[in-house]
Scaffold this motif. Sequence first.
Motif: not given
Length: 305
Positions: A74, A77, A159, A162, A165-166, A180
């Motif tokens: 996170l 992210a 994005w 991101y 990773i999320k 975050e």
Amino acid sequence: MPDQRKGFIYGFVAYLMWGLFPIYWRLLDKSGAIELLAHRVVWSLLTIAALVAVLRKFGAVKELLRQPRKRWALMGAALLISVNWGTYIWGVIHGHVVETSLGYFITPLFAVFLGVVVLKERLRPLQWIALAIAFIAVLGLAIENGRPPWIAILLTFSWGFYGLIKKKADAGAIEGMAVESATVVPLAVAAIAVLGAQGQSTVTHHGAGYFVLVLLTGPLTAVPLLFFGAAATRTSLTTLGLLNYIAPILQFICGVTLFHEHMSPMRWAGFGLVWLALSLFTFDSLNRRRRSIALERAALATSAA
């Protein structure tokens, strides 16, 4: 109201808000992108902190922080979403709304590419064709502009990674965003302090109304994420995937009609190729889903017999 319909409405509202964001950010074009990004981070954290308190998510946040794998994911992210937000704000306030829309048009295709490279997923032939067409479109736009479309590329990469990773972090929307925001808020506060010390802070120089608009960037960041989270639990991924196109379509319309950004024939051709790639990709996804549903129904019918 059935959950599926509620999910569709929630998702539509989320993407509608994201699609109309250029109008809002252009109201704040008296400030620089770094200052606006810093304020967005700070007010987003305060908004999320209030939501954590109201929804009693403190335990979930603490549990996230106790897990190093999720915590570090996170934090990574947080840096990626900051790059994404900063690039988007800079693009909008400097008159590149159409190029920001290109970034979000390409993002679903880039997510598929990441699935192949990182998650070792296999693509179907039509998906490979869609990716090839999108690559040709970006190459054509780079030739037309005399430079790669860096804003679109940064938005797509930030994005896309991101989201990856999320996905790996597997954290709830509210508690994940709390971690975050807390990660990057020290940098945001430092940026605001430095700009103030250098006499370059602008958000308080244009009246109370302007400052209120800056404060509202926090809630306006959190609200569509809440709607999206509510949609994700009530509707299918296919529906969410289709709704995803609402935001870049609206951004593109804003750029062309409201902000009168130039669209040369080559640029129209490039966007046309991107839209063709997305059409092929969407057709393939819907076709695969129909086949999966048909196979499931056939299997159920066979087991019932």
